[in-house]
Design a protein around this motif. Structure first.
Motif, short mmCIF file in Angstrom:
data_model
loop_
_atom_site.label_atom_id
_atom_site.label_comp_id
_atom_site.label_asym_id
_atom_site.label_seq_id
_atom_site.Cartn_x
_atom_site.Cartn_y
_atom_site.Cartn_z
N LYS A 89 7.78 5.48 -11.45
CA LYS A 89 8.19 6.79 -11.97
C LYS A 89 9.37 6.64 -12.93
O LYS A 89 9.41 7.27 -13.99
CB LYS A 89 8.55 7.73 -10.83
CG LYS A 89 7.34 8.25 -10.08
CD LYS A 89 7.74 9.04 -8.83
CE LYS A 89 6.51 9.39 -8.00
NZ LYS A 89 6.85 9.96 -6.70
N TYR B 93 3.59 5.83 -14.22
CA TYR B 93 2.87 6.49 -13.13
C TYR B 93 2.02 7.66 -13.66
O TYR B 93 1.78 8.64 -12.97
CB TYR B 93 3.88 6.98 -12.09
CG TYR B 93 3.33 7.18 -10.69
CD1 TYR B 93 2.05 6.78 -10.34
CD2 TYR B 93 4.11 7.77 -9.71
CE1 TYR B 93 1.57 6.95 -9.05
CE2 TYR B 93 3.64 7.95 -8.42
CZ TYR B 93 2.36 7.55 -8.10
OH TYR B 93 1.88 7.72 -6.83
N ASN C 238 0.44 13.03 -15.57
CA ASN C 238 0.18 14.23 -14.76
C ASN C 238 -0.30 13.80 -13.38
O ASN C 238 -0.50 12.61 -13.12
CB ASN C 238 -0.82 15.15 -15.45
CG ASN C 238 -2.15 14.46 -15.75
OD1 ASN C 238 -2.76 13.88 -14.86
ND2 ASN C 238 -2.57 14.51 -17.01
N GLU C 239 -0.51 14.77 -12.50
CA GLU C 239 -0.87 14.46 -11.11
C GLU C 239 -2.24 13.79 -10.99
O GLU C 239 -2.44 12.95 -10.11
CB GLU C 239 -0.83 15.74 -10.26
CG GLU C 239 0.58 16.26 -10.03
CD GLU C 239 0.60 17.60 -9.32
OE1 GLU C 239 -0.43 18.30 -9.32
OE2 GLU C 239 1.65 17.93 -8.75
N ALA D 166 -1.86 10.21 -11.89
CA ALA D 166 -1.16 9.55 -10.78
C ALA D 166 -2.12 9.26 -9.63
O ALA D 166 -2.06 8.19 -9.01
CB ALA D 166 0.01 10.41 -10.29
N MET D 167 -3.03 10.20 -9.36
CA MET D 167 -4.00 10.00 -8.28
C MET D 167 -4.96 8.85 -8.64
O MET D 167 -5.28 8.03 -7.78
CB MET D 167 -4.79 11.28 -8.01
CG MET D 167 -5.80 11.13 -6.89
SD MET D 167 -6.40 12.71 -6.23
CE MET D 167 -7.28 13.36 -7.66
N ASP E 184 -3.04 5.69 -8.12
CA ASP E 184 -2.93 5.40 -6.68
C ASP E 184 -4.23 4.85 -6.12
O ASP E 184 -4.23 3.91 -5.31
CB ASP E 184 -2.55 6.67 -5.91
CG ASP E 184 -1.06 6.99 -5.98
OD1 ASP E 184 -0.28 6.09 -6.34
OD2 ASP E 184 -0.69 8.14 -5.69
#
Length: 202
Positions: free
Chosen positions: A73, A78, A81-82, A85-86, A89
């Motif tokens: 981060k 990372y 946006n979310e 990021a997902m 991950d």
């Protein structure tokens, strides 16, 4: 200014992705490398009796992926946006699934169980490598959305360890992965770290 100290064994393993991430993010850190013989007397000082541990301004933080996410981060590695990021991950977890399967087999002492675990690991290996190859090809030379993320750095940092376990380059039959690793290793900050890091067996 914050002070960072990373403590891990004098090997690549779980510590190397964090060293890469700190280097790429331009964060100066003290790279403390513990010899295996010295570990028993240090173990009780660690939050969960394991390493790597990041000491930040005098406070200890543990779990390699939690530490990596924190640094990712800070280094804008990372995603933007979310959803990105997902995806990052999910890729990281898949990479770690493969590393774990190979590690579990490699370090097993019981010959019969080792043979069984080897079968499981080597069944997973081509499946995962083919999936990773296709993902990198589809995403313009990176794992997620055509740009550098900590998933790319994790895979590259694990490759030294995986090469040791497999007695050969895991990317040799996967040109997209090979190019990705070469690209990450050539990043100026990571290249500088690789050139100065201690030579280790694994």
């Amino acid at each position: 200014m914050s002070t960072y100290k990373l403590t891990y064994f004098n090997v690549t393993g779980l510590g190397e992705p964090i060293r890469y991430l700190l280097s790429q993010s331009g964060i100066k850190f003290e790279d403390v490398r513990v010899e295996f013989d010295d570990w028993p007397k240090l173990k009780s000082n660690m939050p969960m009796g394991q390493m790597p541990v990041l000491e930040l301004d005098g406070k200890l933080y543990h779990q390699s992926k939690a530490i990596s996410r924190f640094i990712a981060k800070k280094g804008n590695l990372y995603g933007s946006n979310e959803l990105e990021a997902m995806e990052i991950d999910a890729t990281v977890d898949s990479i770690d699934d493969l590393r774990q399967a190979l590690s579990t087999y490699y370090w097993e002492k019981d010959p019969a169980l080792k043979e069984k675990l080897k079968g499981i690991a080597f069944e997973k290996l081509p499946f995962y490598l083919d999936k990773f190859e296709a993902q990198v090809k589809k995403n313009g030379g990176y794992f997620v959305n055509g740009k550098l993320s900590w998933a790319d750095i994790l895979w590259t940092a694990y490759c030294d360890y995986l090469s040791f376990v497999l007695a050969g380059d895991p990317n040799k039959d996967h040109p997209e992965l090979k190019k990705l690793v070469e690209k990450v290793r050539a990043l100026p900050n990571i290249k500088a770290y690789i050139e100065k890091r201690p030579k280790t067996q694994l």
